[in-house]
Scaffold this active site. Structure first.
Site, short mmCIF file in Angstrom:
data_model
loop_
_atom_site.label_atom_id
_atom_site.label_comp_id
_atom_site.label_asym_id
_atom_site.label_seq_id
_atom_site.Cartn_x
_atom_site.Cartn_y
_atom_site.Cartn_z
N CYS A 2 -5.91 -34.73 -9.07
CA CYS A 2 -7.14 -34.99 -9.82
C CYS A 2 -6.96 -34.64 -11.30
O CYS A 2 -6.08 -33.87 -11.66
CB CYS A 2 -8.27 -34.15 -9.27
SG CYS A 2 -8.46 -34.30 -7.50
N ARG A 27 -0.83 -39.15 -13.24
CA ARG A 27 -0.84 -38.13 -12.18
C ARG A 27 -1.19 -38.73 -10.82
O ARG A 27 -1.02 -38.07 -9.80
CB ARG A 27 -1.86 -37.04 -12.51
CG ARG A 27 -1.49 -36.23 -13.74
CD ARG A 27 -2.67 -35.43 -14.21
NE ARG A 27 -2.97 -34.34 -13.32
CZ ARG A 27 -2.55 -33.10 -13.48
NH1 ARG A 27 -1.80 -32.82 -14.51
NH2 ARG A 27 -2.86 -32.16 -12.64
N TRP A 75 -8.20 -37.58 -6.50
CA TRP A 75 -7.15 -37.84 -5.50
C TRP A 75 -7.71 -37.24 -4.22
O TRP A 75 -7.82 -36.02 -4.10
CB TRP A 75 -5.87 -37.14 -5.95
CG TRP A 75 -4.73 -37.34 -5.02
CD1 TRP A 75 -4.44 -36.61 -3.90
CD2 TRP A 75 -3.72 -38.33 -5.12
NE1 TRP A 75 -3.32 -37.10 -3.31
CE2 TRP A 75 -2.85 -38.15 -4.03
CE3 TRP A 75 -3.47 -39.37 -6.02
CZ2 TRP A 75 -1.75 -38.95 -3.82
CZ3 TRP A 75 -2.37 -40.15 -5.81
CH2 TRP A 75 -1.52 -39.95 -4.71
N ASN A 100 -11.11 -30.00 -9.64
CA ASN A 100 -9.75 -30.18 -9.13
C ASN A 100 -9.46 -29.04 -8.17
O ASN A 100 -9.83 -27.90 -8.47
CB ASN A 100 -8.72 -30.09 -10.26
CG ASN A 100 -8.78 -31.28 -11.18
OD1 ASN A 100 -9.54 -32.22 -10.96
ND2 ASN A 100 -7.98 -31.23 -12.23
N LYS A 488 25.97 -33.56 -9.84
CA LYS A 488 25.65 -33.40 -11.26
C LYS A 488 26.91 -33.47 -12.09
O LYS A 488 26.97 -34.14 -13.10
CB LYS A 488 24.96 -32.06 -11.54
CG LYS A 488 23.51 -31.92 -11.18
CD LYS A 488 22.52 -32.67 -12.02
CE LYS A 488 22.36 -34.06 -11.50
NZ LYS A 488 21.44 -34.30 -10.44
#
Ligand code: G6P
Length: 611
Positions: A2, A27, A75, A100, A488
């Site tokens: 959210c 987001r 969300w 949120n 990596k």
């Protein structure tokens, strides 16, 4: 996840709220809404399912203007993504809230408030907050006072903002487990869950701390801490250099992203931890119901994300007692797969657009899995849209092709999944969960300590600059960490690197060991340490040079051909996250010494959207 935006000004703030929401779109969300206090002193609301552009169109079709307002991207956690469940929520058309996080005791509060005559218009946990405030205002008419009293009744995690028709000159906010930042303007002030949302209106910010309550007016900001004392919070001036698309003080994006890890891990944890347990609802409204049925887990991913999945297998089986399989997506998608009953399909992806991972998810839908969960860094990606449940890693944009902060936030998310599944299935003792939740809270600080090894690792990197081959060893959950370390190194320094479970050394790779092939080992202080020490002897006996990242309590020390780099002690379960950091730094500094294009290594792409 959210998002919250709020504003109090002398001008119409509707466009500011919408622009703020747009900046939070990355987001991920399923609905959006805003509430504005009009010049007539009336609370007006617009809400829409879907994109912020839908909300914007609704405001164009039916304009709403005012100088005080709050807005939200939702969300869904409690209640489906519907217009009725979208925020802001109202009580008596007098108070509006955006929130949120998760209110865990919402059911008890809902019953209590119903008993007081409140009628609920949504299925959300959030709505209890606004009715509770409305009720509290009857005895404490000041909005900030009412908020201070009401938050004492709320259990869970929240960042929230409220406005009321009775005090039209202010908005109030509370932070507990979910971040909030105040944006300071000239004769106007703002609030948001992420400063990114306010960049168009100000460059001065004040970050609320845990437990803070704030009262924000046009010309004044007051903040009280957890103990109710009025406090000043520092004003921070934002400089362009601090932004994602900018390397700032760092020479490469990769180094910047490595150093961002304490902060993004913190962000990934925010709003997802209760006092002593993981908040299962953070995985979505149907998570608790779905998780209760899970008897197996199938993880599918590519590259670095696959390594995160391999670590999760150790966690899911040893901590939650749930059988887990992990496979690279390009294999899984073309194989005839036998699906065990009640298996949760978990995909892991930074981008959410990797072609093989997406295809695997699409196949999985035909194969009779119980449901799908995406662990992903991009809220608006295809993988998220097509999965039943999502847990977003909040690493922020990752620019370096070699994945770093995306990996550690994936690991943190997978630990949350392990604890949530163990909790719901009853396979994890509450004490163990509480301990790990505590360790997770400490993790960002521990990662900060690991980053302090930067200069030591830079020095040790010199050993590798003229080498052509390297071996990485690990045992248990550190084996995939060794694999990630090797990946990596090969990705950005072009040195051939292979990872082996240390116990396999004598079954082949030992034949390669000589003084031209350094062997990198991760050695936390766990029950496998003694076995690992013997493996190291096997290397030394063949003249191989050892670089050992070892727990400070492991009892390993420097010797001829053995370089021991001490790593701060950490709970064994979280060691894979911590030990990743020195390996990232090692590959980075080797690549710098070799003069390669660190952020854009040859032949590789950040997001592989084709097969
Ligand atoms: C590419 C990237 C890797 C990444 C992999 C999977 O190979 O270079 O860093 O791990 O794709 O990407 P995903 O976005 O699905 O995590």
């Amino acid at each position: 996840m959210c998002g919250i935006v709020g504003a109090v000004a002398e001008r119409n703030i509707t466009a500011i709220l919408i622009e703020g929401l747009k900046r939070l779109e990355y987001r991920g969300y399923d609905s959006a809404g805003l509430a504005v206090l009009t010049q007539d002193g009336e609370l007006q609301r617009r809400r829409r399912i879907g994109k912020v552009s839908e909300l914007e169109a609704a405001v164009v079709a039916e304009p709403v203007a005012g100088r005080l307002g709050i807005a939200h991207t939702r969300w869904a956690t409690h209640g489906a993504p519907t217009e009725g469940n979208a925020h802001p929520h109202f009580s008596g058309h007098e108070v509006a809230v955006v929130h949120n996080g998760i209110i865990e005791n919402h059911e008890a509060l809902r019953e209590e408030l119903k008993g007081l005559g409140y009628v609920f218009a949504s299925q959300t946990d959030t709505e209890v907050i606004v009715h509770l405030i409305h009720h509290t205002l009857k005895s404490l008419p000041d909005l900030a006072d009412a908020l201070k009293a009401a938050v004492k009744r709320l259990h869970g995690a929240y960042g929230l903002a409220l406005i009321s028709t009775h005090q039209p000159d202010r908005l109030v906010a509370a932070r507990s487990g979910s971040p909030l930042v105040i944006g300071l303007g000239l004769g106007e002030n703002f609030l948001a869950s992420d400063q990114l949302a306010l960049r168009q209106v100000t460059d001065r910010f004040m970050y609320l701390e845990e437990g803070d309550i704030a009262e924000i007016r046009r010309d004044q900001v007051r903040i009280w801490d957890q103990g109710g004392r009025e406090v000043q919070r520092e004003t921070v001036q934002y400089h362009e250099g601090a932004e994602a698309a900018d390397k700032g003080q760092y020479r490469h994006f990769m180094l910047k992203e490595i150093h961002e890890q304490p902060r993004v891990v913190q962000r990934t944890l925010e709003g997802r931890l209760g006092t002593d347990h993981v908040l299962v609802q953070a995985f979505g409204p149907q998570a608790a119901e779905l998780f209760a049925k899970v008897r197996n887990v199938q993880i599918v991913a590519c590259g670095t994300s696959y390594h995160a999945g391999m670590v999760a297998r150790y966690w899911l089986e040893s901590l939650a007692g749930i059988p887990c399989q992990v496979e690279v997506a390009s294999e899984f998608r073309y194989r005839k797969v036998v699906v065990q009953p009640d298996t949760l399909f978990v995909s892991i992806s930074q981008s959410g657009e990797t072609a093989d991972t997406l295809a695997a998810l699409r196949n999985a839908k035909e194969l009779g899995f119980l449901g799908s969960l995406a662990i992903c860094n991009v809220g608006i990606s295809s993988l998220v849209r097509e999965s039943d449940l999502t847990l977003l890693t909040l690493a922020g944009p990752e620019i370096g092709v070699a994945s770093t902060k995306a990996f550690t936030t994936q690991l943190v998310s997978l630990m949350l999944l392990t604890l949530a599944l163990g909790q719901v299935r009853g396979t994890l003792a509450a004490g163990v969960e509480a301990e790990l939740v505590e360790e997770l809270r400490r993790l960002p600080a521990r990662l900060g300590e690991a980053l302090a090894m930067d200069a030591t690792v830079e020095k040790i990197a010199e050993l590798f600059a003229d080498k052509h081959h390297t071996l990485f060893l690990g045992r248990g959950a550190q084996y995939p960490v060794a694999m990630e370390g090797a990946l990596k190194l090969k990705e950005i320094s072009y040195i051939h690197a292979e990872a082996y479970p240390a116990g396999e050394l004598k079954h082949g790779p030992l034949a390669l060991v000589d003084n031209d092939m350094p062997v990198v080992t991760v050695a936390p202080n766990n029950e496998l340490l003694e076995k690992l020490k013997s493996n190291l002897q096997e290397v030394r006996a063949r003249g191989g040079e050892l670089v050992v990242f070892a727990d400070e309590q492991a009892g390993l020390s420097n010797g001829e051909g053995t370089h021991v780099i001490q790593v701060p002690h950490i709970a064994d379960a979280l060691a894979p996250i911590l030990y990743t950091i020195p390996l990232q730094l090692l590959s980075y500094y080797v690549a710098v010494l070799k003069g390669t294009d660190v952020d854009q290594p040859r032949n590789l792409a950040k997001s592989v959207t084709v097969e």
